[in-house]
Design an enzyme around this catalytic site. Structure first.
Site, PDB file in Angstrom:
ATOM      1  N   GLU A 162       0.003  -9.044  -1.188  1.00 51.94           N
ATOM      2  CA  GLU A 162      -0.816  -8.703   0.091  1.00 51.94           C
ATOM      3  C   GLU A 162      -1.954  -7.983  -0.111  1.00 51.94           C
ATOM      4  OE1 GLU A 162       0.835  -5.627   3.305  1.00 51.94           O
ATOM      5  OE2 GLU A 162       1.588  -6.900   3.932  1.00 51.94           O
ATOM      6  N   HIS A 189       6.060   5.616  12.972  1.00 53.31           N
ATOM      7  CA  HIS A 189       6.478   6.237  12.039  1.00 53.31           C
ATOM      8  C   HIS A 189       5.521   7.116  10.918  1.00 53.31           C
ATOM      9  CE1 HIS A 189       5.490   3.781   8.687  1.00 53.31           C
ATOM     10  NE2 HIS A 189       5.788   2.408   9.665  1.00 53.31           N
ATOM     11  N   ASP A 196       0.294  -1.173  -0.059  1.00 56.21           N
ATOM     12  CA  ASP A 196      -0.059   0.244   0.443  1.00 56.21           C
ATOM     13  C   ASP A 196       0.712   1.266  -0.023  1.00 56.21           C
ATOM     14  OD1 ASP A 196       1.335   0.159   2.097  1.00 56.21           O
ATOM     15  OD2 ASP A 196      -0.553  -0.469   3.622  1.00 56.21           O
ATOM     16  N   HIS A 232      12.955   5.071  12.725  1.00 63.49           N
ATOM     17  CA  HIS A 232      12.941   5.106  11.779  1.00 63.49           C
ATOM     18  C   HIS A 232      13.765   6.641  10.729  1.00 63.49           C
ATOM     19  CE1 HIS A 232      10.979   6.515   7.208  1.00 63.49           C
ATOM     20  NE2 HIS A 232       9.943   4.968   7.704  1.00 63.49           N
ATOM     21  N   ARG A 264       2.696   8.322   9.027  1.00 64.07           N
ATOM     22  CA  ARG A 264       2.269   9.813   8.405  1.00 64.07           C
ATOM     23  C   ARG A 264       1.539  11.044   8.771  1.00 64.07           C
ATOM     24  NH1 ARG A 264       4.518  12.545   3.704  1.00 64.07           N
ATOM     25  NH2 ARG A 264       5.399  11.109   2.351  1.00 64.07           N
ATOM     26  N   GLU A 269      -1.816   4.921   2.949  1.00 61.07           N
ATOM     27  CA  GLU A 269      -2.222   3.196   2.678  1.00 61.07           C
ATOM     28  C   GLU A 269      -3.840   2.909   1.994  1.00 61.07           C
ATOM     29  OE1 GLU A 269      -0.826   5.253   4.654  1.00 61.07           O
ATOM     30  OE2 GLU A 269       1.362   4.410   5.190  1.00 61.07           O
TER      31      GLU A 269
HETATM   32  C1  UD1 Z   1       6.415   4.401   3.640  1.00 66.63           C
HETATM   33  C2  UD1 Z   1       5.476   4.802   2.826  1.00 66.63           C
HETATM   34  C3  UD1 Z   1       4.548   3.988   4.498  1.00 66.63           C
HETATM   35  C4  UD1 Z   1       5.527   2.787   5.369  1.00 66.63           C
HETATM   36  C5  UD1 Z   1       6.644   3.550   5.234  1.00 66.63           C
HETATM   37  C6  UD1 Z   1       7.235   1.890   5.953  1.00 66.63           C
HETATM   38  C7  UD1 Z   1       4.277   6.150   1.560  1.00 66.63           C
HETATM   39  C8  UD1 Z   1       2.550   7.043   1.080  1.00 66.63           C
HETATM   40  N1  UD1 Z   1       4.838   5.876   2.833  1.00 66.63           N
HETATM   41  O1  UD1 Z   1       6.005   5.999   4.634  1.00 66.63           O
HETATM   42  O2  UD1 Z   1       3.018   3.123   3.999  1.00 66.63           O
HETATM   43  O3  UD1 Z   1       4.813   2.205   5.861  1.00 66.63           O
HETATM   44  O4  UD1 Z   1       7.474   3.857   4.171  1.00 66.63           O
HETATM   45  O5  UD1 Z   1       8.902   2.685   6.549  1.00 66.63           O
HETATM   46  O6  UD1 Z   1       4.526   5.243   0.805  1.00 66.63           O
HETATM   47  N2  UD1 Z   1      14.123   8.727   4.800  1.00 66.63           N
HETATM   48  C9  UD1 Z   1      15.606   8.353   4.368  1.00 66.63           C
HETATM   49  N3  UD1 Z   1      15.843   7.940   4.742  1.00 66.63           N
HETATM   50  C10 UD1 Z   1      15.631   6.017   4.237  1.00 66.63           C
HETATM   51  C11 UD1 Z   1      14.071   5.754   4.286  1.00 66.63           C
HETATM   52  C12 UD1 Z   1      13.716   7.446   4.645  1.00 66.63           C
HETATM   53  O7  UD1 Z   1      16.373   9.474   4.814  1.00 66.63           O
HETATM   54  O8  UD1 Z   1      16.060   5.452   4.000  1.00 66.63           O
HETATM   55  C13 UD1 Z   1      13.499   9.743   4.950  1.00 66.63           C
HETATM   56  C14 UD1 Z   1      13.535  10.434   3.984  1.00 66.63           C
HETATM   57  O9  UD1 Z   1      14.189  12.157   4.601  1.00 66.63           O
HETATM   58  C15 UD1 Z   1      12.181  11.232   2.995  1.00 66.63           C
HETATM   59  C16 UD1 Z   1      11.242  10.273   4.925  1.00 66.63           C
HETATM   60  O10 UD1 Z   1      12.054   9.506   5.551  1.00 66.63           O
HETATM   61  O11 UD1 Z   1      11.300  11.968   2.451  1.00 66.63           O
HETATM   62  C17 UD1 Z   1       9.824   9.628   4.684  1.00 66.63           C
HETATM   63  O12 UD1 Z   1      10.088   8.396   3.367  1.00 66.63           O
HETATM   64  P1  UD1 Z   1       8.840   8.260   2.673  1.00 66.63           P
HETATM   65  O13 UD1 Z   1       8.721   7.128   2.160  1.00 66.63           O
HETATM   66  O14 UD1 Z   1       7.799   9.619   2.538  1.00 66.63           O
HETATM   67  O15 UD1 Z   1       7.530   7.819   4.106  1.00 66.63           O
HETATM   68  P2  UD1 Z   1       7.271   6.928   5.353  1.00 66.63           P
HETATM   69  O16 UD1 Z   1       7.257   7.474   6.248  1.00 66.63           O
HETATM   70  O17 UD1 Z   1       8.457   6.423   5.035  1.00 66.63           O
HETATM   71  N1  UDP Z   2      12.420  -3.422  10.657  1.00 65.99           N
HETATM   72  C1  UDP Z   2      13.618  -3.588  10.766  1.00 65.99           C
HETATM   73  N2  UDP Z   2      14.267  -2.482  11.456  1.00 65.99           N
HETATM   74  C2  UDP Z   2      13.805  -1.718  12.230  1.00 65.99           C
HETATM   75  C3  UDP Z   2      12.367  -1.627  12.439  1.00 65.99           C
HETATM   76  C4  UDP Z   2      11.852  -2.367  11.221  1.00 65.99           C
HETATM   77  O1  UDP Z   2      14.004  -3.779   9.727  1.00 65.99           O
HETATM   78  O2  UDP Z   2      15.079  -1.451  12.345  1.00 65.99           O
HETATM   79  C5  UDP Z   2      10.990  -4.380  10.111  1.00 65.99           C
HETATM   80  C6  UDP Z   2      10.102  -5.040  10.313  1.00 65.99           C
HETATM   81  O3  UDP Z   2      10.752  -6.399  11.544  1.00 65.99           O
HETATM   82  C7  UDP Z   2       9.039  -5.469   9.523  1.00 65.99           C
HETATM   83  C8  UDP Z   2       9.774  -3.889   8.805  1.00 65.99           C
HETATM   84  O4  UDP Z   2      10.487  -3.344   8.776  1.00 65.99           O
HETATM   85  O5  UDP Z   2       9.359  -6.400   9.143  1.00 65.99           O
HETATM   86  C9  UDP Z   2       7.723  -2.829   8.894  1.00 65.99           C
HETATM   87  O6  UDP Z   2       8.879  -1.686   8.295  1.00 65.99           O
HETATM   88  P1  UDP Z   2       7.676  -0.790   8.942  1.00 65.99           P
HETATM   89  O7  UDP Z   2       7.252  -0.420  10.478  1.00 65.99           O
HETATM   90  O8  UDP Z   2       8.961   0.379   8.160  1.00 65.99           O
HETATM   91  O9  UDP Z   2       6.545  -0.153   8.155  1.00 65.99           O
HETATM   92  P2  UDP Z   2       5.126  -0.970   7.655  1.00 65.99           P
HETATM   93  O10 UDP Z   2       5.415  -2.549   8.172  1.00 65.99           O
HETATM   94  O11 UDP Z   2       4.951   0.152   8.749  1.00 65.99           O
HETATM   95  O12 UDP Z   2       4.410  -0.890   6.095  1.00 65.99           O
END
Ligand code: UD1
Ligand code: UDP
Length: 373
Positions: free
Chosen positions: A118, A205, A96, A238, A207, A132
């Site tokens: 999924e 984490h 999602d 995160h 949004r 999502e």
């Molecule tokens: C995204 C997904 C969410 C998922 C989450 C898992 C969308 C809209 N959201 O949200 O569904 O649960 O990923 O973690 O698709 N950043 C880094 N390095 C990284 C990752 C993130 O610096 O490796 C920082 C960046 O500043 C980025 C911000 O985190 O702009 C947010 O990342 P983003 O993918 O927009 O949103 P998530 O909250 O990670």
């Molecule tokens: N996870 C990880 N390292 C971390 C935190 C989470 O590998 O430091 C794994 C966790 O075991 C799970 C997945 O990341 O498999 C969950 O991801 P996240 O919470 O970012 O996204 P969501 O599942 O909410 O979309």
């Protein structure tokens, strides 16, 4: 030979798609192409390394503090050329995220069949989780193959009028990933720090929780930690800078929490297996922790994973500071409440989901997963 392209971009998609990449790669009747959007950078690369997956394409779209517009336009601009060049028979997307939605939309524009891994998870509240719930509902409109993790997810899609012959109950691929991660002899410096105290595992984490809600969540956790000297919390945080700022503000000076960089999935699963309880707003963690029989307090108002709530291991505690505080405190102080939730169950799969998906795609063989609860 069928050409299957997998597109993913964030940590959880990678954790759940890499085992499938590796399963498809050993199938003789399938050519596998992997495209990552790079919606996440460091957190994605960490998982690719763990599973030894080298993408054929990397769109590298991540920006610091990116908006939904940045992600959407970034992927749309770059993915068209790759899809046109590769002409896959099926594109697999997962779950999602914005990567998932935008890729499915691009495939729809190019008349490429989409397989949704999924599929069928729902809260039916378009604002929670945001964005999502919209993303997954939108993907369901265009998807040709719906690989659903549970019976309930299948029922959701049937109620929405999806053709039953497009729905395959496979279990969740995350359970496949978990078969290889948890080991008895595991050690980690953070676990040494916790010692004989109770390990509290925290992640947050979402949004829709950024802003005031995440501060309420952190304040509740801090209040409980300050009052319980037998607890130590580990929070692999995160990389979102907004989340980091809020956590640093609220936990400043608290010596019962370690806020650490994202850990490898291997470490995360081993922490889950050893924790006393977990507080989270994550989706994936709601699927993993029930297997270990550890209580999970879900800091959200809704969940698309009610199977774990029904099984008694997950409890939705919302985002109100006092409610989180009371529930967390109760599990630490009331053994009966704790024991009621600390029951191992596995409503999300049996570790064979990737094999089932590959069988369906390679030769049309479908043996549904039936949960034994
Ligand atoms: C995204 C997904 C969410 C998922 C989450 C898992 C969308 C809209 N959201 O949200 O569904 O649960 O990923 O973690 O698709 N950043 C880094 N390095 C990284 C990752 C993130 O610096 O490796 C920082 C960046 O500043 C980025 C911000 O985190 O702009 C947010 O990342 P983003 O993918 O927009 O949103 P998530 O909250 O990670
Ligand atoms: N996870 C990880 N390292 C971390 C935190 C989470 O590998 O430091 C794994 C966790 O075991 C799970 C997945 O990341 O498999 C969950 O991801 P996240 O919470 O970012 O996204 P969501 O599942 O909410 O979309």
């Amino acid at each position: 030979m069928k050409k299957i392209m997998l597109v993913f971009g964030t940590r959880p998609e990678a954790i759940k798609m890499c085992p499938l990449v590796n399963e498809l790669k050993i199938r003789k009747g399938i050519k596998t192409v992997v495209c990552v959007t790079g919606q996440h950078r460091e957190m994605l690369d960490q998982v690719l390394t763990t599973f030894n997956v080298i993408p054929d394409y990397d769109l590298s779209i991540m920006k610091y503090n990116q908006t939904l517009f940045d992600i959407t336009t970034g992927i749309m601009e770059k993915i068209k050329l790759i899809l046109e060049k590769e002409e896959p028979d099926v594109v697999l997307v997962h779950g999602d995220t914005s990567t998932t939605f935008v890729t499915a939309l691009a495939c729809f524009y190019l008349h490429i069949p989409v397989g949704h891994v999924e599929a069928g998870l729902r809260t039916y509240n378009i604002d929670s989780p945001y964005p999502e719930e919209f993303n997954r509902q939108a993907v369901s409109i265009v998807s040709r193959y719906n690989f659903v993790p549970t019976q309930l997810a299948a029922e959701n899609l049937i109620k929405e009028g999806k053709n039953p012959s497009s729905i395959y109950i496979t279990g969740n691929t995350v359970i496949d990933a978990m078969r290889y991660t948890v080991t008895e002899e595991y050690t980690h410096p953070e676990l040494d720090w916790v010692g004989d105290d109770k390990l509290i595992l925290i992640t947050a984490h979402r949004r829709e929780n950024l802003g005031e809600p995440i501060h309420h969540m952190f304040r509740a956790i801090r209040r409980v930690l300050d009052e319980h000297s037998d607890c130590k919390a580990v929070y692999p945080i995160h990389m979102n800078p907004i989340v980091r700022k809020a956590a640093n503000e609220e936990f400043y000076g608290c010596d019962r929490i370690h806020i650490i960089d994202p850990i490898e999935v291997f470490d995360c699963h081993n922490f889950e297996a050893r924790c006393f309880l977990c507080l989270t707003d994550s989706g994936g963690i709601q699927e993993e922790v029930p297997s270990y029989g550890k209580p999970v307090l879900v800091m959200r108002d809704t969940t698309e994973r009610p199977e774990g709530v029904d099984a008694g291991t997950l409890k939705l505690v919302g985002i109100n500071e006092d409610v989180i505080y009371e529930n967390f405190k109760e599990l630490l102080e009331d053994k009966a409440s704790y024991n009621k939730m600390a029951r191992a169950c596995n409503p999300y799969g049996d570790g064979q989901a990737c094999k089932r998906i590959a069988d369906i795609l390679e030769c049309g063989i479908y043996e549904p997963w039936v949960a034994k609860l």
